[in-house]
Scaffold this motif. Structure first.
Motif, PDB file in Angstrom:
ATOM      1  N   VAL A 215       0.840  -1.193   0.000  1.00 46.43           N
ATOM      2  CA  VAL A 215       0.000   0.000   0.000  1.00 46.43           C
ATOM      3  C   VAL A 215       0.879   1.248   0.000  1.00 46.43           C
ATOM      4  O   VAL A 215       1.858   1.334   0.734  1.00 46.43           O
ATOM      5  N   LEU A 216       0.506   2.222  -0.819  1.00 48.52           N
ATOM      6  CA  LEU A 216       1.210   3.501  -0.885  1.00 48.52           C
ATOM      7  C   LEU A 216       0.303   4.587  -0.337  1.00 48.52           C
ATOM      8  O   LEU A 216      -0.878   4.658  -0.672  1.00 48.52           O
ATOM      9  N   ALA A 217       0.839   5.445   0.505  1.00 47.79           N
ATOM     10  CA  ALA A 217       0.070   6.557   1.073  1.00 47.79           C
ATOM     11  C   ALA A 217       0.724   7.866   0.647  1.00 47.79           C
ATOM     12  O   ALA A 217       1.901   8.100   0.921  1.00 47.79           O
ATOM     13  N   LYS A 218      -0.022   8.707  -0.031  1.00 48.53           N
ATOM     14  CA  LYS A 218       0.499   9.999  -0.456  1.00 48.53           C
ATOM     15  C   LYS A 218       0.540  10.924   0.753  1.00 48.53           C
ATOM     16  O   LYS A 218      -0.456  11.143   1.423  1.00 48.53           O
ATOM     17  N   LYS A 219       1.729  11.457   1.040  1.00 50.81           N
ATOM     18  CA  LYS A 219       1.903  12.239   2.260  1.00 50.81           C
ATOM     19  C   LYS A 219       0.991  13.459   2.311  1.00 50.81           C
ATOM     20  O   LYS A 219       0.477  13.832   3.358  1.00 50.81           O
ATOM     21  N   ALA A 220       0.769  14.112   1.175  1.00 53.02           N
ATOM     22  CA  ALA A 220      -0.011  15.348   1.156  1.00 53.02           C
ATOM     23  C   ALA A 220      -1.429  15.117   1.657  1.00 53.02           C
ATOM     24  O   ALA A 220      -1.981  15.911   2.413  1.00 53.02           O
ATOM     25  N   GLY A 267       7.337   4.317   3.462  1.00 50.04           N
ATOM     26  CA  GLY A 267       7.344   5.662   2.896  1.00 50.04           C
ATOM     27  C   GLY A 267       7.353   5.582   1.391  1.00 50.04           C
ATOM     28  O   GLY A 267       6.479   4.968   0.780  1.00 50.04           O
ATOM     29  N   ASN A 268       8.365   6.196   0.761  1.00 47.42           N
ATOM     30  CA  ASN A 268       8.470   6.112  -0.698  1.00 47.42           C
ATOM     31  C   ASN A 268       9.576   5.148  -1.132  1.00 47.42           C
ATOM     32  O   ASN A 268       9.966   5.144  -2.296  1.00 47.42           O
ATOM     33  N   ARG A 269      10.060   4.319  -0.196  1.00 50.40           N
ATOM     34  CA  ARG A 269      11.111   3.367  -0.525  1.00 50.40           C
ATOM     35  C   ARG A 269      10.517   1.978  -0.730  1.00 50.40           C
ATOM     36  O   ARG A 269       9.770   1.475   0.105  1.00 50.40           O
ATOM     37  N   LEU A 270      10.893   1.365  -1.841  1.00 47.95           N
ATOM     38  CA  LEU A 270      10.360   0.066  -2.250  1.00 47.95           C
ATOM     39  C   LEU A 270      11.482  -0.952  -2.331  1.00 47.95           C
ATOM     40  O   LEU A 270      12.484  -0.724  -3.010  1.00 47.95           O
ATOM     41  N   LEU A 271      11.316  -2.078  -1.641  1.00 47.91           N
ATOM     42  CA  LEU A 271      12.242  -3.201  -1.716  1.00 47.91           C
ATOM     43  C   LEU A 271      11.617  -4.304  -2.560  1.00 47.91           C
ATOM     44  O   LEU A 271      10.420  -4.590  -2.443  1.00 47.91           O
ATOM     45  N   VAL A 272      12.434  -4.939  -3.403  1.00 52.20           N
ATOM     46  CA  VAL A 272      11.977  -6.024  -4.265  1.00 52.20           C
ATOM     47  C   VAL A 272      12.920  -7.209  -4.102  1.00 52.20           C
ATOM     48  O   VAL A 272      14.147  -7.054  -4.180  1.00 52.20           O
ATOM     49  N   ALA A 273      12.351  -8.402  -3.867  1.00 55.48           N
ATOM     50  CA  ALA A 273      13.126  -9.635  -3.729  1.00 55.48           C
ATOM     51  C   ALA A 273      12.893 -10.517  -4.942  1.00 55.48           C
ATOM     52  O   ALA A 273      11.769 -10.626  -5.448  1.00 55.48           O
ATOM     53  N   ASN A 274      13.963 -11.171  -5.411  1.00 53.04           N
ATOM     54  CA  ASN A 274      13.883 -12.046  -6.578  1.00 53.04           C
ATOM     55  C   ASN A 274      14.895 -13.171  -6.429  1.00 53.04           C
ATOM     56  O   ASN A 274      15.519 -13.320  -5.383  1.00 53.04           O
ATOM     57  N   GLU A 291       6.215  10.564  -5.556  1.00 59.09           N
ATOM     58  CA  GLU A 291       4.812  10.709  -5.160  1.00 59.09           C
ATOM     59  C   GLU A 291       4.043  11.696  -6.021  1.00 59.09           C
ATOM     60  O   GLU A 291       2.819  11.782  -5.922  1.00 59.09           O
ATOM     61  N   ALA A 292       4.737  12.454  -6.850  1.00 58.82           N
ATOM     62  CA  ALA A 292       4.047  13.377  -7.759  1.00 58.82           C
ATOM     63  C   ALA A 292       3.656  12.678  -9.064  1.00 58.82           C
ATOM     64  O   ALA A 292       2.535  12.820  -9.553  1.00 58.82           O
ATOM     65  N   SER A 293       4.599  11.889  -9.599  1.00 56.66           N
ATOM     66  CA  SER A 293       4.347  11.228 -10.888  1.00 56.66           C
ATOM     67  C   SER A 293       4.044   9.748 -10.750  1.00 56.66           C
ATOM     68  O   SER A 293       3.612   9.108 -11.705  1.00 56.66           O
ATOM     69  N   TRP A 294       4.295   9.172  -9.568  1.00 54.90           N
ATOM     70  CA  TRP A 294       4.177   7.750  -9.293  1.00 54.90           C
ATOM     71  C   TRP A 294       5.149   6.917 -10.130  1.00 54.90           C
ATOM     72  O   TRP A 294       4.935   5.721 -10.324  1.00 54.90           O
ATOM     73  N   GLN A 295       6.212   7.525 -10.603  1.00 54.72           N
ATOM     74  CA  GLN A 295       7.245   6.759 -11.285  1.00 54.72           C
ATOM     75  C   GLN A 295       8.135   6.049 -10.261  1.00 54.72           C
ATOM     76  O   GLN A 295       8.348   6.534  -9.152  1.00 54.72           O
ATOM     77  N   ILE A 296       8.674   4.885 -10.659  1.00 50.90           N
ATOM     78  CA  ILE A 296       9.526   4.073  -9.797  1.00 50.90           C
ATOM     79  C   ILE A 296      10.957   4.178 -10.299  1.00 50.90           C
ATOM     80  O   ILE A 296      11.245   3.843 -11.458  1.00 50.90           O
ATOM     81  N   ASN A 297      11.865   4.647  -9.452  1.00 47.04           N
ATOM     82  CA  ASN A 297      13.239   4.913  -9.860  1.00 47.04           C
ATOM     83  C   ASN A 297      14.217   4.028  -9.098  1.00 47.04           C
ATOM     84  O   ASN A 297      14.154   3.927  -7.869  1.00 47.04           O
ATOM     85  N   TYR A 298      15.145   3.413  -9.831  1.00 41.09           N
ATOM     86  CA  TYR A 298      16.146   2.538  -9.237  1.00 41.09           C
ATOM     87  C   TYR A 298      17.105   3.325  -8.353  1.00 41.09           C
ATOM     88  O   TYR A 298      17.543   4.419  -8.704  1.00 41.09           O
TER      89      TYR A 298
END
Length: 389
Positions: A215-220, A267-274, A291-298
Motif C-alpha cells: 500500500v502507498l500513502a500519499k503524504k499530502a 514511505g516512498n522506498r520500495l524493496l523487491v526480492a527475486n 509521489e508526484a508522478s508515481w514513477q519508480i526509480n532505481y
C-alpha cells in the motif's frame, strides 16, 4: 461491476513445468538449459508424500498472533512465545496443493482475515471469540476462473471516504479490487479488476503470478488510494484504486532471468526480492517512488549470497522492520539465512548481519507491532528483534 478479463498478450501456448515450488521450477530449468552449470545432486526441497510442507506466507493478525500458510494447503495460527516448542492454536486446510497451497493471508479487520482458496475464490475467516482457537469462514469471495488462485493481498482503509478496500493479486496476472463500507457492513464486494500481465515476461515460462502487493500513502493527503504490485513477469505496477487505473509500469530489472518473489514499502522506498541467477545477478533491489508522478526509480541493489558458486539463490521474502537502533529490513534466502540490513548515509542498501537459521530453502517472515520477528520454513523460529543484532 467488475471489468471483463482482457485477453493475454501471450496467446501462444507455453509449456509450464508441473505445479511445484518456484525454487524447484528454477533449478529444473537450469538443469535442462545450462549445460555444465553446477547443479546440486539433491534439490533443496523434498516432497512429503505428494505435497510439500514448506511455508509460503506469514502474516501477523494482532500483536501476539500470526498465521502461517504452507504449500500442503494447511493454515495455522500461532501465538508468539518464548517456549522452545509450541503447537498451533488453530490448524485447518484452507487450500489444495494442486492450487499451490496457501499463498495469500491478509488481515482485513480486527478478528478477520482472508486467505487463498482455489482458482475461483478466496475465503474470509472470522474469529468467533476472544481467542484465535475458534475461527470460521464468514464469506466466500468468488471471481472468474481466468484470474487464477490468489497469490497476494492487501487491505487499504480510507477514512476520508469511509471505505475499506481489499485487493487480490492472482496467479494469472489479474488484480481484483473489493470494497466494503467502514460503517454497518462486513461484506466485501468486487468492484473492479485489471489485467496487469506483461507482454515480455522476465521468466522463461511466461508466468504472471502477482506475488506481492504493498500500500502507498500519499503524504499530502495522508490517505491511501494507491498500491504497487510485483509479479513473476517482472513488472512493478502502481494502481489507483478509485478508478482502477494503472498509473505507472516499470520492469524491475530488464536483464532479469526470474520474476519478483516479494516486495515491501516504507514511505516512498520500495524493496523487491527475486532469485539471483549466475554469479553477478542481485536478489534484493531498492527503488524510490516519486509521489508526484508515481514513477519508480532505481536506487541500489544487493547480492545476498553466501556461497558465490551457487547457480541460483532465491530471496524468498523481504520486509521493512525495526530493531533496537531504528529502522531496518529483513530478508530470507534460499541458503537458509536470515539477513538484516538498513540504508547507509547515502540511502543505499547496507547489510548489518546474517544468520543461518534453517535448511537450504528460504522462509516467510513477518514482524509484529511489538517488534517480535517470526520466521517460518519447514520449522518455526522466533526472534526478539528489539535486542542487539
Amino acid at each position: 461491476m467488475p471489468t471483463a478479463p482482457n485477453s493475454s498478450p501471450n496467446s501462444a501456448a507455453h509449456v509450464v513445468p508441473p505445479t511445484m515450488p518456484t525454487v524447484l521450477r528454477s533449478w529444473q530449468h537450469l538443469r535442462e538449459h545450462t549445460p555444465g552449470m553446477a547443479i546440486p545432486d539433491k534439490l533443496p526441497l523434498t516432497p512429503s508424500g505428494a505435497t510439500y510442507t514448506m511455508a509460503q506466507e506469514l502474516t501477523w493478525l494482532d500483536a501476539q498472533h500470526f498465521a502461517v500458510g504452507r504449500w500442503d494447503g494447511s493454515l495455522s495460527i500461532f501465538q508468539f512465545t518464548s517456549a522452545t516448542t509450541q503447537g498451533p492454536l488453530m490448524s485447518t486446510v484452507a487450500n489444495t496443493p494442486s492450487a499451490e497451497g496457501v499463498q495469500m493471508i491478509c488481515l482485513i479487520s480486527d478478528g478477520r482475515f482472508a486467505t487463498s482458496n482455489d482458482e475461483q475464490s478466496a475465503l474470509v475467516w472470522q474469529r468467533q471469540g476472544p481467542s484465535w482457537q475458534d475461527v470460521q469462514v464468514s464469506q466466500r469471495l468468488p471471481f472468474p476462473h481466468e484470474f487464477g488462485v490468489a497469490n497476494s493481498g492487501a487491505r487499504i482503509v480510507n477514512q476520508e471516504l469511509g471505505q475499506l478496500y481489499f485487493v487480490i493479486g492472482h496467479a494469472n496476472g489479474f488484480l481484483s479490487i473489493w470494497r466494503e463500507s467502514l460503517v454497518g457492513s462486513d461484506t466485501l464486494s468486487m468492484v473492479a479488476s485489471l489485467n496487469l500481465r506483461s507482454a515480455t515476461p522476465t521468466n522463461p515460462w511466461h508466468l504472471h503470478n502477482i506475488r506481492g502487493i504493498a500500500v502507498l500513502a500519499k503524504k499530502a493527503a495522508n490517505q491511501a488510494d494507491h498500491i504497487v504490485t510485483g509479479s513473476e513477469d517482472g513488472d512493478l505496477c502502481i494502481v489507483r484504486l478509485q478508478d482502477a487505473s494503472i498509473v505507472s509500469r516499470t520492469v524491475y530489472n530488464p536483464a532479469a532471468q526470474r520474476g519478483i518473489n516479494s516486495l515491501a514499502v516504507s514511505g516512498n522506498r520500495l524493496l523487491v526480492a527475486n532469485c539471483a541467477v549466475g554469479k553477478i545477478d542481485k536478489n534484493l533491489w531498492l527503488y524510490e517512488i516519486d509521489e508526484a508522478s508515481w514513477q519508480i526509480n532505481y536506487v541500489d541493489g544487493a547480492r545476498l549470497v553466501v556461497d558465490q558458486q551457487l547457480a541460483q539463490v532465491f530471496d524468498f521474502d523481504v520486509i521493512w522492520g525495526r530493531y533496537s537502533e531504528g529502522a531496518c529490513w529483513y530478508a530470507a534466502t534460499e541458503e537458509g539465512y536470515l539477513w538484516m540490513g538498513n540504508l547507509d548515509s547515502n540511502g543505499k542498501l547496507q547489510v548489518i548481519a546474517r544468520q543461518a537459521v534453517t535448511t537450504k530453502l528460504g522462509a516467510a517472515i513477518g514482524q509484529s507491532e511489538n517488534g517480535d520477528l517470526a520466521f517460518a520454513a519447514y520449522d518455526l523460529y522466533e526472534f526478539d528483534a528489539m535486542s542487539k543484532p
